[in-house]
Design a protein around this motif. Structure first.
Motif, PDB file in Angstrom:
ATOM      1  N   UNK A 177       0.858  -1.193   0.000  1.00 19.49           N
ATOM      2  CA  UNK A 177       0.000   0.000   0.000  1.00 19.49           C
ATOM      3  C   UNK A 177       0.890   1.238   0.000  1.00 19.49           C
ATOM      4  N   UNK A 178       0.766   2.013  -1.075  1.00 19.57           N
ATOM      5  CA  UNK A 178       1.551   3.240  -1.229  1.00 19.57           C
ATOM      6  C   UNK A 178       0.679   4.456  -0.950  1.00 19.57           C
ATOM      7  N   UNK A 179       1.275   5.465  -0.342  1.00 19.14           N
ATOM      8  CA  UNK A 179       0.550   6.697  -0.055  1.00 19.14           C
ATOM      9  C   UNK A 179       0.193   7.410  -1.354  1.00 19.14           C
ATOM     10  N   UNK A 180      -1.010   7.928  -1.394  1.00 19.51           N
ATOM     11  CA  UNK A 180      -1.513   8.628  -2.575  1.00 19.51           C
ATOM     12  C   UNK A 180      -1.659  10.112  -2.224  1.00 19.51           C
ATOM     13  N   UNK A 181      -0.743  10.940  -2.690  1.00 18.76           N
ATOM     14  CA  UNK A 181      -0.684  12.349  -2.303  1.00 18.76           C
ATOM     15  C   UNK A 181      -1.561  13.216  -3.204  1.00 18.76           C
ATOM     16  N   UNK A 182      -1.877  14.399  -2.675  1.00 16.64           N
ATOM     17  CA  UNK A 182      -2.698  15.330  -3.448  1.00 16.64           C
ATOM     18  C   UNK A 182      -1.945  15.874  -4.655  1.00 16.64           C
ATOM     19  N   UNK A 183      -0.647  16.131  -4.484  1.00 17.09           N
ATOM     20  CA  UNK A 183       0.137  16.727  -5.560  1.00 17.09           C
ATOM     21  C   UNK A 183       1.610  16.446  -5.326  1.00 17.09           C
ATOM     22  N   UNK A 184       2.445  16.814  -6.297  1.00 17.80           N
ATOM     23  CA  UNK A 184       3.890  16.642  -6.160  1.00 17.80           C
ATOM     24  C   UNK A 184       4.434  17.497  -5.022  1.00 17.80           C
ATOM     25  N   UNK A 185       3.913  18.694  -4.885  1.00 17.98           N
ATOM     26  CA  UNK A 185       4.399  19.576  -3.820  1.00 17.98           C
ATOM     27  C   UNK A 185       4.046  19.017  -2.441  1.00 17.98           C
TER      28      UNK A 185
END
Length: 851
Positions: free
Chosen positions: A554-562
């Protein structure tokens, strides 16, 4: 009577006189003679001295007169250089007009227009053919630095100089009717001294013609830049078991057959090697190299590479490549995390300006790199049309097209996103010598096999799974930062921390494993990184199979690259918190996550290290920059929004190199006017394929039908065809030109130029050195010889022994150039002159005035 003398007396005029006075008279006469002789000698010596003095004065005045003539020459040179620049700029504006069109379709037409403009300015300023102008005499006089008349105020000797006159100006045209030479005939200058009583003293006079040879200027690309290269391997340059010093520019292309499509980022073996430039068990030094170009990668396997700058100077080498990698020899395809480093590793020590379309990767255990100069990792998923990089060859396209880039949908994201990555243990990267560090992309993790290294590429045709990290400079073990920590997962019984034996594929349900924010089962509210995640889909599930079992990461799914970069920096900057802290729980989470990553790295003996001088280096990176010396992140100190414009232009410059060996020097890295349409149109008009470029742009390999050896001016010309599948082997030292239609292996020292339609393999323990003088001498001599031979007397086999026969611009319809066209094909005039001393000279020089 013995013992007594006899007195003899002489009677003269009634008197007796003794005879012993004669001795005195003899002495007196002798002395007088010596006095007279000495007087004569002194007189002659004095006269000789005066003659020497006179000769010295005459010589001095003569040299002074030459200095006066130099005043005229230099003055003319300054003015004529200005007219040359104006004519060049006006012509160039018509060659590359703002709308992308060109008024001139050929170099010959553009050059003739330039000559007309340049010649017109000369005639307007100084006079037409056979004309004599008083105004021109006044101009020549104005160049003098010594006054033409006058005397010192105290009546002492004054120097005087003047241009007495000139006969006329003379124009000579070439066979095409354009000006070839412009001559100031009979320019007479005089230098003299005026004595204190105003009478004329010593003087000297010189008369000469001052000739302006109209220089040849290239407005379209010609092969002059090729003369600064030493190795041009159209399908690559390999250094194998070599210990060599390379002086001069080098170009390494890629293999159009793409027999190397199946490779991995840490693997090197015979038959499965990278495209571009490879060093295998070699020790190579590049010195006095301006351009080091590889269309593919620069790979080091058990090798040492040094790129040196002249003592005390800044980096002069411009290194352009897709990737720079250290790789291991014949590695069995498992992660390079073993405890024992390979017996031989690789080192890179370089003073250069680095321009990389993709990554710098240290994939070999124990390898190191020390970079000084400026580093530009310029690709941010912006594939420039026509780049045709090593990743765009046939086999790799199948892999690249599995994923689409962010902007133009042109391939796997990791292959077009620049980053710096340390994948193997015991590696060191020293960037403290850089003045600028610009990295516009991010590192990726191969999530098909989470234990593999960053940016691995699977075999062509396999599905590629990749996960974008938040780091521009990354360490392999940092990928653990992106796995969802146990405290936010709802599922129980995890296997090895963040993995679970999932059984059937349909078992995966990320909503159950990590419910979104707002769900009553969600554990995200109390986790420090929840604000950076996508609230609706906080994790991504990835399934893979190991030893017949299905596992899930399970990999973290971020809102954006920043958000991703911010999360990484927060973790890497974490310090052990005090229990009294208001944010103790979340700060503790950061600290414990950081420690778990560092301990995991220590357990795997991944002791990689990146060293950066944040104070002395201008840094701009898209993602986080991690320093492992103390586990902290370095802030970007020189944010440059325009870096993305520069990056796009850098990619265009790279295309110019890979197609025409052209750095596009007329355009800077921030010049948006640089476009590829005219470049591609030019190549299309010549009927060239991508596989032929860039060497095929200059050399017509199809003309090579026989092997030839020739000597020109004491230098060698070696021409070779493809000998079946076997390469051409050069075992001797060569001073000259080697042109090979296929592959060539070099086992000796080289001074000159080697061009191969295939790949060049260097296996020598010697020097490989460019020598523009040797190459130009050969081409000049050949062209001059051929220009004097009638075309009907020369057949193809005869021409095959001449190197110039294979250079496209030395040909007219692939045959011998005629006397009429010889001027446009003479390599001595093909080089652009930038100093007036290159095209102005004296002729018919003499003492005194011309009668």
């Amino acid at each position: 009577m013995s013992g007594y003398g006899v007195i003899v007396k002489e009677k003269s005029k009634g008197k007796y006189r003794k005879n012993d006075g004669s001795t005195l008279i003899t002495v007196l006469v002798g002395v007088s003679f010596m006095v007279v002789l000495a007087s004569i000698i002194l007189s002659v010596s004095f006269s000789n001295l005066k003659m020497k003095q006179l000769e010295y004065r005459n010589k001095r005045n003569f040299y002074e007169d030459e200095q006066v003539l130099d005043d005229v020459y230099n003055g003319l040179g300054r003015d004529i250089s200005e007219y040359l620049a104006k004519a060049y700029n006006d012509t160039l504006a018509m060659v590359t007009m703002a709308d992308g069109t060109s008024q001139y379709g050929s170099q010959t037409a553009a050059y003739q227009q330039f000559v007309n403009l340049f010649g017109g300015r000369l005639e307007s300023k100084f006079g037409a053919d056979g004309e004599h102008r008083d105004e021109t005499l006044a101009i020549l006089q104005s160049y003098l630095t010594v006054a033409a008349t006058g005397q010192n105020a105290d009546g002492s000797t004054a120097k005087q100089a003047e241009v007495l006159d000139y006969i006329q100006t003379k124009v000579e045209n070439d066979a095409a009717g354009s000006m070839a030479r412009y001559t100031f005939e009979g320019v007479t200058v005089r230098y003299r001294e005026v004595t204190s009583n105003a009478t004329t003293g010593f003087e000297a006079t010189v008369t000469t013609d001052i000739v302006v040879e109209v220089p040849y200027i290239s407005f379209f690309q010609d092969y002059s830049r090729v003369l600064d290269y030493v190795l041009i391997g159209n399908q690559g340059v390999y250094f194998k078991n070599a210990d060599a010093r390379i002086e001069g520019n080098v170009y390494a292309g890629t293999d159009s057959k793409d027999k190397n499509a199946a490779y991995q980022g840490y693997h090197y073996s015979e038959g499965k090697v990278y495209d571009g430039m490879n060093l295998y068990q070699s020790k190579i030094t590049f010195a006095n190299t301006n351009y080091l170009i590889t269309k593919g990668d620069l790979n080091l396997c058990e090798s040492d590479l040094t790129i040196s700058a002249p003592g005390g100077k800044k980096a002069v080498t411009n290194l352009w490549a897709e990737n720079i990698r250290t790789v291991e020899n014949n590695h069995p395809g498992v992660p390079v995390t073993g405890k024992d480093a390979p017996a031989n590793t690789s080192t890179l020590s370089a003073d250069a300006n680095f321009y990389l379309a993709d990554d710098l990767e240290l994939n070999a255990r124990g390898s190191s790199a020390s970079l000084r100069g400026n580093y530009y990792g310029y690709n941010n998923n912006k594939i420039v049309s026509g780049m045709n990089s090593a990743y765009e060859t046939t086999g790799k396209n199948e892999t690249r097209n599995q994923y689409k880039g962010e902007a133009e949908g042109n391939g796997a994201a990791h292959a077009s996103s620049s980053s710096i990555i340390l994948n193997a243990n015991d590696t060191t990267l020293d960037l403290t010598g850089l003045d600028s560090l610009i990295v516009t992309g991010l590192a990726y993790v191969d999530i098909k096999n989470p234990e593999a290294s960053y940016a691995d590429t699977e075999s062509a045709g396999d599905k590629l799974d990749e996960y974008q990290t938040g780091e521009s400079l990354a360490l392999r073990y940092n990928q653990l930062l992106y796995l969802a920590p146990q405290e936010i997962l709802y599922e129980t019984n995890p296997v090895e921390g963040q993995t679970k034996n999932a059984g059937a594929a349909d078992y995966i349900n990320v909503k159950e494993a990590c419910p979104p924010v707002g769900d009553e089962k969600s554990k995200l509210t109390e986790w420090f990184g929840s604000g950076e995640l996508n609230p609706a889909d906080p994790v991504t599930a990835v399934e893979y199979k190991v030893n017949g079992k299905n596992y899930v990461y399970f990999y973290l799914n971020f809102q954006s690259e920043s958000n991703k970069a911010k999360y990484v920096e927060e973790v890497m900057k974490a310090v052990e918190p005090a229990e009294t802290s208001a944010e103790y729980t979340k700060e503790k989470q950061k600290w414990e996550l950081k420690q778990s990553v560092l301990k995991r790295a220590e357990k795997a003996r991944i002791e990689s290290n990146i060293q950066i001088d944040g104070s002395g280096c201008k840094i701009y990176t898209k993602g986080a920059v991690t320093s492992t010396t103390d586990g902290s992140a370095i802030d970007n100190t020189a944010a440059k929004p325009e870096v993305y414009t520069e990056s796009l232009n850098m990619a265009k410059h790279f295309v110019y190199f890979t197609k025409r060996l052209d750095p596009a020097e007329a355009h800077g890295m921030v010049d948006d006017a640089l476009d590829l349409d005219s470049l591609n149109s030019d190549i299309s008009a010549k009927g060239l394929s991508e596989a032929e470029l860039p060497a095929g742009y200059f050399v017509k390999f199809d003309n090579i039908v026989n092997d030839k050896d020739n000597m020109v001016k004491g230098y060698q010309v070696i021409v070779r065809t493809i000998n079946g599948s076997a390469p051409t082997v050069i075992n001797q030292d060569v001073k000259g030109i080697i042109i090979c239609k296929g592959d060539v292996i070099i086992n000796g020292s080289i001074e000159g130029l080697v061009i191969a339609g295939g790949k060049i393999t260097v296996s020598t323990s010697g020097t490989i050195k460019a020598n523009r003088g040797i190459v130009q001498t050969i081409l000049e001599a050949e062209q001059k010889e051929l220009s004097g031979i009638k075309e009907d007397k020369v057949d193809r086999d005869f021409l095959a022994g001449y190197a110039s026969y294979y250079f496209r611009q030395a040909l007219v319809n692939d045959t011998l150039v005629s006397e009429t066209n010889h001027k446009y094909n003479d390599t001595s005039q093909r080089i652009t002159s930038t100093e007036y001393t290159d095209f102005m000279y004296y002729e018919n020089w003499q003492k005194g005035e011309r009668h």
